[in-house]
Design an enzyme around this catalytic site. Sequence first.
Site, PDB file in Angstrom:
ATOM      1  N   ASN A 162      -1.948   4.051   2.897  1.00  0.00           N
ATOM      2  CA  ASN A 162      -2.233   4.523   1.642  1.00  0.00           C
ATOM      3  C   ASN A 162      -2.208   6.095   1.729  1.00  0.00           C
ATOM      4  OD1 ASN A 162      -3.164   2.584  -0.669  1.00  0.00           O
ATOM      5  ND2 ASN A 162      -4.024   2.076   1.270  1.00  0.00           N
ATOM      6  N   ARG A 177       2.539  10.321 -11.321  1.00  0.00           N
ATOM      7  CA  ARG A 177       1.482  11.178 -11.629  1.00  0.00           C
ATOM      8  C   ARG A 177       2.278  12.595 -11.890  1.00  0.00           C
ATOM      9  NH1 ARG A 177      -1.535   8.665  -7.454  1.00  0.00           N
ATOM     10  NH2 ARG A 177      -2.933   7.037  -8.495  1.00  0.00           N
ATOM     11  N   ALA A 235       0.658  -1.017  -0.031  1.00  0.00           N
ATOM     12  CA  ALA A 235      -0.043   0.021  -0.130  1.00  0.00           C
ATOM     13  C   ALA A 235       0.854   1.208   0.093  1.00  0.00           C
ATOM     14  CB  ALA A 235      -0.844   0.199   1.132  1.00  0.00           C
ATOM     15  N   ALA A 236       1.725   1.286   0.964  1.00  0.00           N
ATOM     16  CA  ALA A 236       2.518   2.843   1.128  1.00  0.00           C
ATOM     17  C   ALA A 236       3.446   2.729  -0.006  1.00  0.00           C
ATOM     18  CB  ALA A 236       3.344   2.807   2.483  1.00  0.00           C
ATOM     19  N   TYR A 254     -31.149  11.969  11.025  1.00  0.00           N
ATOM     20  CA  TYR A 254     -32.204  11.258  12.023  1.00  0.00           C
ATOM     21  C   TYR A 254     -33.235  10.904  11.077  1.00  0.00           C
ATOM     22  CZ  TYR A 254     -36.354  10.066  14.605  1.00  0.00           C
ATOM     23  OH  TYR A 254     -37.370   9.435  14.822  1.00  0.00           O
ATOM     24  N   TRP A 284     -32.185  10.686  19.575  1.00  0.00           N
ATOM     25  CA  TRP A 284     -30.842  10.925  19.936  1.00  0.00           C
ATOM     26  C   TRP A 284     -29.835   9.671  19.554  1.00  0.00           C
ATOM     27  CZ3 TRP A 284     -28.593  15.046  22.384  1.00  0.00           C
ATOM     28  CH2 TRP A 284     -29.480  16.163  22.664  1.00  0.00           C
ATOM     29  N   CYS A 335      -5.998  -6.631   4.824  1.00  0.00           N
ATOM     30  CA  CYS A 335      -7.151  -6.532   5.718  1.00  0.00           C
ATOM     31  C   CYS A 335      -8.103  -7.742   5.352  1.00  0.00           C
ATOM     32  CB  CYS A 335      -7.767  -5.297   5.726  1.00  0.00           C
ATOM     33  SG  CYS A 335      -6.664  -3.971   6.429  1.00  0.00           S
ATOM     34  N   ARG A 379     -23.928  13.065  26.122  1.00  0.00           N
ATOM     35  CA  ARG A 379     -24.888  13.910  27.130  1.00  0.00           C
ATOM     36  C   ARG A 379     -24.450  13.222  28.519  1.00  0.00           C
ATOM     37  NH1 ARG A 379     -30.964  13.620  25.687  1.00  0.00           N
ATOM     38  NH2 ARG A 379     -31.162  14.761  27.613  1.00  0.00           N
ATOM     39  N   ASP A 413       3.236   0.380   7.564  1.00  0.00           N
ATOM     40  CA  ASP A 413       3.463  -0.360   8.748  1.00  0.00           C
ATOM     41  C   ASP A 413       4.780  -0.365   9.516  1.00  0.00           C
ATOM     42  OD1 ASP A 413       0.752  -0.786   8.415  1.00  0.00           O
ATOM     43  OD2 ASP A 413       0.902  -2.974   8.026  1.00  0.00           O
TER      44      ASP A 413
END
Length: 457
Positions: A311, A24, A13-14, A432, A440, A47, A448, A289
């Site tokens: 990424n 690019r 990925a990295a 909602y 809520w 993953c 809350r 990682d």
Amino acid sequence: MSMQRLVVIGGDAAGMSAASQARRLRSPGELEIVAFERGHFTSFSACGIPYWVGGDVTDRDDLIARGPDEHRARGIDLRLRTEVTEIDVAGRRVHAREVDSGAESWTSYDKLVLATGARPVRPDLPGMDARGVHGVQTLDDGQALLDTLARARGKRAVVVGAGYIGVEMAEALINRGYDVTVVNRGSEPMSTLDPDMGRLVHRAMEGLGITMVNDAEVTELATGEDGWVRAVVTKDGEYPADVVVLGIGVRPETALAQAAGLPLGAHGGLLTDLAMRVRGHEGIWAGGDCVEVLDLVSGQERHIALGTHANKHGQVIGTNVGGGYATFPGVVGTAVSKVCDLEIARTGLREKDARRVGLQYETVTIESTSRAGYYPGASPMTVKMLAERRTGRLLGVQIVGREGAAKRVDIAAVALTAGMTVDRMTALDLGYAPPFSPVWDPVLVAARKAAAKVRDS
């Protein structure tokens, strides 16, 4: 501008995100890109491996975002099955060995990206190298495990460790028809949660038919005369096994970097600045990682092995290597997982994290539902919230529940990143309607209650 060469160590990925982004911004005539990968695959989703092993993903290639030929077609000299064995920082070159032929060579660089990933923890215990014992980090690892499952003599599996990989692999093996035992050193599974929340995961795992053995220290893996694993042995018992999966966690793969004298943090990961440049080394970047990142809540460095971060690191590195400007400010530690239909999510600090960095805090735990209670399909959800004493700053959230629970953690992740207080959170204008939430939202109910507790403290 003269031609420069970028060398990338690590093709997942990295590394490949960095290479692709740099391409690019810079044409092949401006920047030559050479990438080394010791395995067979590039740009794959680690993953997704548990879901491939479990049968939810049927084709291995579905886990590959971009194959080697696609990278090469874009002007990246990708060298598979080639392992970098040494970095000569002073000479600005790397030494590599072809895994299959043994051929060795040096390659010079103007700019270097370290994306060596992480390695599964494999304790130095008798029997750890026995046949039938598997770590699960790469597609090669996943294929090796599937090959073992196809020829295993019986249907008994033991998973050592109960973190994300351990829990997900336990479910995958249940789906494969195995009798599964999870041997866990902690008091409850999912040590990324507080124990009271981990207990909810424990119950769900047992509900699936998984045998949980907590507070268990593995002392050896017993093997048969044929060299195959036959049991996992702890101080208190022995658990028969035809296959063993290691889910103990991962450590940064930084042996190369350490040998080259590059700076490592307390967790063994490379240290970088905000541009993902290795500290004190102009022209060398690192991501994924193998690095440590800033925790925006605690203010300390952490090692978190996640593809989402990798990424992003790659995009930042590729932009900077390509002549642009980008930074990676840090993380709040958000992660989600599941056990069958039980969803698990966390972000920010656990109680022990807060104590370790010297924060005083209040905690609340609430029970709610994913939808309006009268709407069909409403399912229970438990939300735990930590807030800083006196200030009310949100410190962390953990959620365990059924459908619709896990992604609610993103509300908390945004609030943590913004440095919000729990009192301020109660005014968030969330969507909602009865099919999606109670009036809520459960996260706001917790906020809350936390705000009231902070006011009374």
